[in-house]
Motif scaffolding. Structure first.
Motif, PDB file in Angstrom:
ATOM      1  N   ARG A   1       0.808  -1.222   0.000  1.00  0.00           N
ATOM      2  CA  ARG A   1       0.000   0.000   0.000  1.00  0.00           C
ATOM      3  C   ARG A   1       0.842   1.274   0.000  1.00  0.00           C
ATOM      4  NH1 ARG A   1      -5.534  -0.469   1.880  1.00  0.00           N
ATOM      5  NH2 ARG A   1      -6.068  -2.616   2.465  1.00  0.00           N
ATOM      6  N   VAL A   2       2.116   1.174   0.363  1.00  0.00           N
ATOM      7  CA  VAL A   2       2.905   2.372   0.662  1.00  0.00           C
ATOM      8  C   VAL A   2       3.085   3.265  -0.562  1.00  0.00           C
ATOM      9  CG1 VAL A   2       5.178   3.196   1.404  1.00  0.00           C
ATOM     10  CG2 VAL A   2       4.043   1.342   2.650  1.00  0.00           C
ATOM     11  N   SER A   3       3.364   2.694  -1.725  1.00  0.00           N
ATOM     12  CA  SER A   3       3.534   3.528  -2.921  1.00  0.00           C
ATOM     13  C   SER A   3       2.263   4.299  -3.239  1.00  0.00           C
ATOM     14  CB  SER A   3       3.960   2.678  -4.113  1.00  0.00           C
ATOM     15  OG  SER A   3       5.305   2.257  -3.980  1.00  0.00           O
ATOM     16  N   ASP A   4       1.098   3.671  -3.063  1.00  0.00           N
ATOM     17  CA  ASP A   4      -0.161   4.382  -3.279  1.00  0.00           C
ATOM     18  C   ASP A   4      -0.349   5.493  -2.252  1.00  0.00           C
ATOM     19  OD1 ASP A   4      -0.938   3.016  -5.541  1.00  0.00           O
ATOM     20  OD2 ASP A   4      -2.227   1.598  -4.478  1.00  0.00           O
ATOM     21  N   MET A   5       0.105   5.244  -1.018  1.00  0.00           N
ATOM     22  CA  MET A   5       0.015   6.292  -0.003  1.00  0.00           C
ATOM     23  C   MET A   5       0.892   7.487  -0.369  1.00  0.00           C
ATOM     24  SD  MET A   5       0.020   3.985   3.481  1.00  0.00           S
ATOM     25  CE  MET A   5      -1.361   2.903   3.878  1.00  0.00           C
ATOM     26  N   VAL A   6       2.076   7.214  -0.895  1.00  0.00           N
ATOM     27  CA  VAL A   6       2.955   8.291  -1.354  1.00  0.00           C
ATOM     28  C   VAL A   6       2.319   9.007  -2.542  1.00  0.00           C
ATOM     29  CG1 VAL A   6       5.182   8.828  -2.403  1.00  0.00           C
ATOM     30  CG2 VAL A   6       5.060   7.228  -0.477  1.00  0.00           C
ATOM     31  N   THR A   7       1.836   8.236  -3.510  1.00  0.00           N
ATOM     32  CA  THR A   7       1.208   8.834  -4.687  1.00  0.00           C
ATOM     33  C   THR A   7       0.031   9.713  -4.295  1.00  0.00           C
ATOM     34  OG1 THR A   7       1.908   7.028  -6.128  1.00  0.00           O
ATOM     35  CG2 THR A   7      -0.002   8.308  -6.837  1.00  0.00           C
ATOM     36  N   SER A   8      -0.710   9.283  -3.284  1.00  0.00           N
ATOM     37  CA  SER A   8      -1.832  10.089  -2.810  1.00  0.00           C
ATOM     38  C   SER A   8      -1.368  11.445  -2.301  1.00  0.00           C
ATOM     39  CB  SER A   8      -2.582   9.340  -1.711  1.00  0.00           C
ATOM     40  OG  SER A   8      -3.751  10.031  -1.336  1.00  0.00           O
ATOM     41  N   LEU A   9      -0.252  11.469  -1.590  1.00  0.00           N
ATOM     42  CA  LEU A   9       0.311  12.748  -1.142  1.00  0.00           C
ATOM     43  C   LEU A   9       0.731  13.603  -2.336  1.00  0.00           C
ATOM     44  CD1 LEU A   9       2.525  11.658   1.889  1.00  0.00           C
ATOM     45  CD2 LEU A   9       0.384  12.931   1.978  1.00  0.00           C
ATOM     46  N   LEU A  10       1.317  12.976  -3.338  1.00  0.00           N
ATOM     47  CA  LEU A  10       1.754  13.730  -4.521  1.00  0.00           C
ATOM     48  C   LEU A  10       0.559  14.280  -5.294  1.00  0.00           C
ATOM     49  CD1 LEU A  10       4.670  11.434  -5.767  1.00  0.00           C
ATOM     50  CD2 LEU A  10       4.754  13.376  -4.181  1.00  0.00           C
ATOM     51  N   GLN A  11      -0.550  13.549  -5.321  1.00  0.00           N
ATOM     52  CA  GLN A  11      -1.778  14.073  -5.915  1.00  0.00           C
ATOM     53  C   GLN A  11      -2.246  15.314  -5.171  1.00  0.00           C
ATOM     54  OE1 GLN A  11      -3.434   9.663  -7.316  1.00  0.00           O
ATOM     55  NE2 GLN A  11      -4.273  10.656  -5.513  1.00  0.00           N
ATOM     56  N   THR A  12      -2.115  15.275  -3.862  1.00  0.00           N
ATOM     57  CA  THR A  12      -2.477  16.433  -3.052  1.00  0.00           C
ATOM     58  C   THR A  12      -1.668  17.650  -3.470  1.00  0.00           C
ATOM     59  OG1 THR A  12      -3.094  15.086  -1.149  1.00  0.00           O
ATOM     60  CG2 THR A  12      -2.458  17.350  -0.703  1.00  0.00           C
TER      61      THR A  12
ATOM     62  N   ALA B   1      10.714  10.013   1.604  1.00  0.00           N
ATOM     63  CA  ALA B   1      12.124   9.626   1.543  1.00  0.00           C
ATOM     64  C   ALA B   1      12.349   8.260   2.160  1.00  0.00           C
ATOM     65  CB  ALA B   1      12.982  10.673   2.247  1.00  0.00           C
ATOM     66  N   ASP B   2      11.664   7.963   3.249  1.00  0.00           N
ATOM     67  CA  ASP B   2      11.831   6.672   3.909  1.00  0.00           C
ATOM     68  C   ASP B   2      11.425   5.537   2.981  1.00  0.00           C
ATOM     69  OD1 ASP B   2      12.689   5.375   6.318  1.00  0.00           O
ATOM     70  OD2 ASP B   2      10.600   4.919   6.779  1.00  0.00           O
ATOM     71  N   ALA B   3      10.301   5.723   2.286  1.00  0.00           N
ATOM     72  CA  ALA B   3       9.865   4.696   1.331  1.00  0.00           C
ATOM     73  C   ALA B   3      10.912   4.507   0.237  1.00  0.00           C
ATOM     74  CB  ALA B   3       8.520   5.083   0.730  1.00  0.00           C
ATOM     75  N   TRP B   4      11.420   5.604  -0.307  1.00  0.00           N
ATOM     76  CA  TRP B   4      12.388   5.490  -1.399  1.00  0.00           C
ATOM     77  C   TRP B   4      13.675   4.819  -0.933  1.00  0.00           C
ATOM     78  CZ3 TRP B   4      11.949   6.185  -6.528  1.00  0.00           C
ATOM     79  CH2 TRP B   4      13.130   6.118  -7.268  1.00  0.00           C
ATOM     80  N   VAL B   5      14.213   5.273   0.173  1.00  0.00           N
ATOM     81  CA  VAL B   5      15.474   4.728   0.679  1.00  0.00           C
ATOM     82  C   VAL B   5      15.340   3.239   0.976  1.00  0.00           C
ATOM     83  CG1 VAL B   5      17.029   4.781   2.681  1.00  0.00           C
ATOM     84  CG2 VAL B   5      16.374   6.918   1.553  1.00  0.00           C
ATOM     85  N   LYS B   6      14.151   2.809   1.393  1.00  0.00           N
ATOM     86  CA  LYS B   6      13.940   1.408   1.739  1.00  0.00           C
ATOM     87  C   LYS B   6      13.429   0.582   0.564  1.00  0.00           C
ATOM     88  CE  LYS B   6      13.483   2.402   6.649  1.00  0.00           C
ATOM     89  NZ  LYS B   6      12.573   2.698   7.777  1.00  0.00           N
ATOM     90  N   GLY B   7      13.487   1.156  -0.634  1.00  0.00           N
ATOM     91  CA  GLY B   7      13.237   0.371  -1.835  1.00  0.00           C
ATOM     92  C   GLY B   7      11.800   0.250  -2.260  1.00  0.00           C
ATOM     93  N   VAL B   8      10.891   1.035  -1.673  1.00  0.00           N
ATOM     94  CA  VAL B   8       9.490   1.043  -2.103  1.00  0.00           C
ATOM     95  C   VAL B   8       9.336   2.244  -3.022  1.00  0.00           C
ATOM     96  CG1 VAL B   8       7.084   1.079  -1.362  1.00  0.00           C
ATOM     97  CG2 VAL B   8       8.811  -0.026   0.066  1.00  0.00           C
TER      98      VAL B   8
ATOM     99  N   TYR C   1       8.774  -6.307  -2.217  1.00  0.00           N
ATOM    100  CA  TYR C   1       9.981  -7.066  -1.900  1.00  0.00           C
ATOM    101  C   TYR C   1       9.777  -8.531  -2.280  1.00  0.00           C
ATOM    102  CZ  TYR C   1      10.848  -3.053   1.237  1.00  0.00           C
ATOM    103  OH  TYR C   1      11.031  -1.803   1.771  1.00  0.00           O
ATOM    104  N   LYS C   2      10.882  -9.265  -2.353  1.00  0.00           N
ATOM    105  CA  LYS C   2      10.802 -10.705  -2.523  1.00  0.00           C
ATOM    106  C   LYS C   2      10.227 -11.308  -1.243  1.00  0.00           C
ATOM    107  CE  LYS C   2      13.677 -14.780  -3.464  1.00  0.00           C
ATOM    108  NZ  LYS C   2      15.068 -15.258  -3.718  1.00  0.00           N
ATOM    109  N   GLU C   3       9.291 -12.229  -1.380  1.00  0.00           N
ATOM    110  CA  GLU C   3       8.652 -12.815  -0.205  1.00  0.00           C
ATOM    111  C   GLU C   3       9.684 -13.543   0.652  1.00  0.00           C
ATOM    112  OE1 GLU C   3       5.156 -15.043  -0.908  1.00  0.00           O
ATOM    113  OE2 GLU C   3       4.172 -13.457  -2.065  1.00  0.00           O
ATOM    114  N   ALA C   4       9.646 -13.255   1.947  1.00  0.00           N
ATOM    115  CA  ALA C   4      10.609 -13.837   2.885  1.00  0.00           C
ATOM    116  C   ALA C   4      10.040 -13.720   4.292  1.00  0.00           C
ATOM    117  CB  ALA C   4      11.954 -13.108   2.794  1.00  0.00           C
ATOM    118  N   THR C   5      10.712 -14.341   5.228  1.00  0.00           N
ATOM    119  CA  THR C   5      10.344 -14.233   6.644  1.00  0.00           C
ATOM    120  C   THR C   5      11.577 -13.861   7.447  1.00  0.00           C
ATOM    121  OG1 THR C   5       8.598 -15.900   6.438  1.00  0.00           O
ATOM    122  CG2 THR C   5       9.392 -15.420   8.658  1.00  0.00           C
ATOM    123  N   PHE C   6      11.450 -12.821   8.234  1.00  0.00           N
ATOM    124  CA  PHE C   6      12.524 -12.428   9.144  1.00  0.00           C
ATOM    125  C   PHE C   6      12.069 -12.776  10.554  1.00  0.00           C
ATOM    126  CE2 PHE C   6      14.914  -9.351  11.797  1.00  0.00           C
ATOM    127  CZ  PHE C   6      16.210  -9.689  11.392  1.00  0.00           C
TER     128      PHE C   6
END
Length: 733
Positions: free
Chosen positions: A369-380, A409-416, A672-677
């Motif tokens: 959902r995070v990219s859509d949340m960012v995009t929503s801010l950019l639409q704003t 920035a947090d989303a981008w730096v973390k690869g989303v 991300y690639k599916e995994a379990t931490f």
């Protein structure tokens, strides 16, 4: 054959276990946590027992009082139910908008909130994220919900003229409309209610629409306006209007379906058809349970402490309510240009609070959902000209900084990164380098009535002087510190976009916190450079002492080195001063316990994290020491209990604390690639809070830090815990 008593007991326990369904994450949720407290001094979670879906557009709750800014619709200590509400109020200190409520009755119709209602007992309540039930005052109600719609069932003990009152609008100066359609068996309408309207721009087109359908024929009806009831009236428009439907004498049960929209009546009906196309409340209840279980199970924890499990999964419930879904199957109403658009949207971002832990948590638990949340801010930004700080649902000017910069920035730096980087940089650069209208003439007081959009009030002075002066702008010290952090975040986006000149400039600005350092504290300065007092946002000088999360090594050097910083942290966490100097009831110092990791004393981080987990969260209505603030306080607990925390969103670094679970499994999913931490804490208990040693994927881990890539790659982090500090573990890192 004679059996021994122990063997018989074993068999009984075995077959009982087979007969009892296993507890799932949603079964541990207690929606009553945070519904009580001391509101006047903010020791109040500001929560309601809301029924919805994860990130749902609207929540359905019993009403015990009329809500407004500073007052939630449900409070545990109240004794009467006055209605059942579809609310969009995101936090206690924000307002509702476009709400609708209903109330069952028998006999003579009483629509007035002050005169209707009935006593109830908490013993008669069933509360879950997906279902609510209550027997009160001769009625029984059940509620289940989808993202934008609800289904309810009302049972009547007194079947003399059973009826349901619908409150279409409540606020003076905000007209609404209601209409009864006997042939269709429904009441529909809208209102323009916005409790926070005085804080933002006018929205002539804003309306909260609803369509309410009944499964029993309407035999009588009427409307109301204010205190005046009009029997036989089918339409009403104006302030504080509503309607009622009467059912045949002897009717014992009425089911109700409610569809809502911010687009149109037709869309409210379409949402209802898409989400609740039948009258099967049990089916909606079960689908809601499945939806919550799927979301909550993104982190699976194991431990013997039932209260901790309840606090954890209730925190997961709270953390996955916001930001709320704002789009309606491919369309959304924008509160920033007052128009309808195509696309996906979210709203109610409490960014001053949630950039710290809530949004970093969603990168792990709601990644898709995070990219859509960012995009929503950019639409704003495209629709209103600025990224919002705390939309409710439009600009409000509430709080300081521009922490959309941090979230993006947090989303981008973390690869989303499934959003427009160039647009993201343009929008955040606008925050960092373009002062708002009238910036030098306004003090930008908290909750001042609307005059224009405030992104970073005081930015003109900040760009000229390297700080915001206290004699020119309110909350100037806090603004300077938070602007500097946000500049660091925008710099990361500048670097990603290849704007290296801007990157260097913004990194220079990110060190402006140093301009306010004076004798151990961050202190206010006037425009002439002289020192002054005050200038803090919801805190004291202690709470802003270490706010330079973006440059912790530089901050440590500025303050005299690791030993000096350790001594100041020790002063903050003195047992008899801890509550005042480290205020977990509010956000600015939420990262403080983890700062010991940065000065070579991680065992003190472990001590303080354990103290917060055990002292400030409880499995009872007064269960949150401060407002949950759209998931931030809950997200702190989630990170704290699994063993690491994002001290500096906008970087990929996490600081290790004191893990509280025998095992915690984080399910990593797309993009991300599916995994379990998996985090394992051997010998963990409320006494064994100190890390003795650690391994990551079988290799010794001697640093009290993790990288985001290590988590999303999957693997196993194993701690050996003990009752006394191992002062050598992590001390040299």
């Amino acid at each position: 054959m004679k059996r021994s008593a122990p063997f018989v007991l074993f068999l009984a326990a075995f077959f009982l276990a087979l007969a009892s369904p296993a507890m799932e994450p949603v079964d541990y949720v207690n929606p009553m946590i945070g519904t009580d407290g001391i509101r006047t001094i903010s020791l109040y979670g500001g929560m309601i027992p809301g029924v919805t879906r994860p990130f749902g557009m609207i929540q359905w709750t019993p009403m015990t009082q009329l809500h407004k800014i500073g007052k939630c619709p449900y409070r545990y200590r109240d004794h009467r139910i006055i209605g059942f509400l579809g609310t969009r109020q995101p936090a206690v200190w924000m307002g509702d908008y476009g709400e609708v409520s209903i109330m069952p009755g028998s006999g003579a119709v009483e629509h007035r909130f002050s005169r209707r209602g009935a006593p109830y007992s908490h013993k008669e309540e069933v509360t879950t994220p997906y279902y609510y039930a209550l027997r009160f005052g001769g009625f029984r109600v059940e509620m289940a919900a989808h993202e934008r719609s609800s289904i309810m069932s009302f049972e009547f003990s007194d079947t003399d003229s059973p009826h349901i009152v619908v409150d279409a609008g409540r606020d003076k100066g905000f007209p609404g409309r209601v209409e009864v359609d006997v042939d269709k068996g429904r009441i529909s309408g809208w209102n323009s209610d916005r409790d926070s309207a005085h804080l933002g721009p006018p929205l002539p087109n804003f309306k909260g629409y609803f369509v309410i359908e009944f499964d029993r024929p309407i035999t009588g009806y009427g409307t109301y306006a204010g205190n005046d009831l009009s029997e036989g009236s089918a339409e009403e428009q104006g302030d504080a209007v509503g309607a009622y439907a009467v059912f045949a004498d002897g009717t014992q049960k009425v089911r109700v379906r409610i569809g809502t929209s911010l687009i149109s009546l037709e869309k409210a009906e379409a949402n209802l058809r898409a989400e609740i196309p039948h009258w099967d409340l049990e089916a909606i209840k079960e689908r809601g349970r499945e939806a919550w279980n799927e979301q909550l199970s993104r982190i699976m924890v194991e431990g013997p402490d039932e209260d901790m499990l309840t606090i954890f999964y209730t925190g997961m419930y709270h953390a996955h309510l916001y930001p709320r879904t704002f789009s309606e199957y491919g369309q959304y109403y924008s509160a920033f240009d007052d128009q309808i658009h195509q696309g996906v949207a979210y709203n109610d971002y409490s960014l001053w609070d949630t950039f710290r832990a809530e949004h970093p948590l969603l990168i792990l638990t709601a990644t898709e959902r995070v990219s859509d949340m960012v995009t929503s801010l950019l639409q704003t930004y495209q629709e209103g000209g600025w990224l919002p700080k705390w939309p409710n649902p439009t600009y409000t000017g509430i709080m300081i900084g521009s922490h959309s910069d941090s979230m993006i920035a947090d989303a981008w730096v973390k690869g989303v990164r499934d959003f427009d980087l160039e647009l993201a940089y343009e929008a955040t650069r606008h925050n960092a380098l373009d002062p708002p209208e009238g910036d030098r003439e306004k003090r930008w007081a908290d909750r001042a009535p609307w005059t224009s959009v405030e992104s970073r009030g005081g930015l003109s002075w900040y760009l000229d002087l390297g700080y915001v002066p206290t004699d020119k702008t309110a909350e100037a010290v806090s603004r300077t510190l938070e602007f500097a952090y946000d500049d660091f975040c925008v710099a990361q986006l500048a670097k990603a976009a290849g704007r290296m000149d801007d990157y260097e400039l913004l990194m220079e600005h990110s060190r402006n916190y140093k301009n306010l350092y004076y004798k151990g504290f961050m202190r206010g300065r006037k425009a002439d450079g002289s020192w002054s007092s005050g200038g803090f946002t919801e805190g004291l000088k202690w709470h802003y002492m270490f706010l330079a999360m973006q440059d912790i090594p530089g901050m440590i050097e500025l303050m005299g080195g690791p030993e000096a910083v350790e001594k100041n942290l020790d002063k903050i966490f003195l047992p008899y001063l801890r509550l005042a100097r480290y205020n977990h009831a509010n956000e600015p110092s939420h990262h403080y316990p983890y700062l010991y990791d940065y000065v070579g004393k991680p065992w003190k981080t472990q001590r303080e994290v354990a103290h917060v987990l055990d002292t400030y969260y409880w499995n009872r209505p007064f269960g949150l020491i401060g407002n949950d603030d759209c998931g931030q306080t809950s997200a702190w607990y989630i990170f704290g209990s699994i063993g690491f925390y994002p001290v500096t969103p906008g970087t990929d670094l996490y600081a290790i604390g004191s893990p509280r679970w025998e095992k915690a499994k984080i399910k990593i999913g797309p993009p991300y690639k599916e995994a379990t931490f998996t985090v394992i804490a051997h010998n963990q208990s409320r006494k064994n809070i100190y890390v003795q040693s650690a391994t990551l994927n079988g290799e010794p881990l001697n640093s009290p830090f993790l990288r985001h890539g290590q988590i999303i790659s999957g693997g196993e982090l194993v701690f050996e815990m003990g009752p006394k500090p191992n002062e050598s573990w992590g001390a040299g890192n």
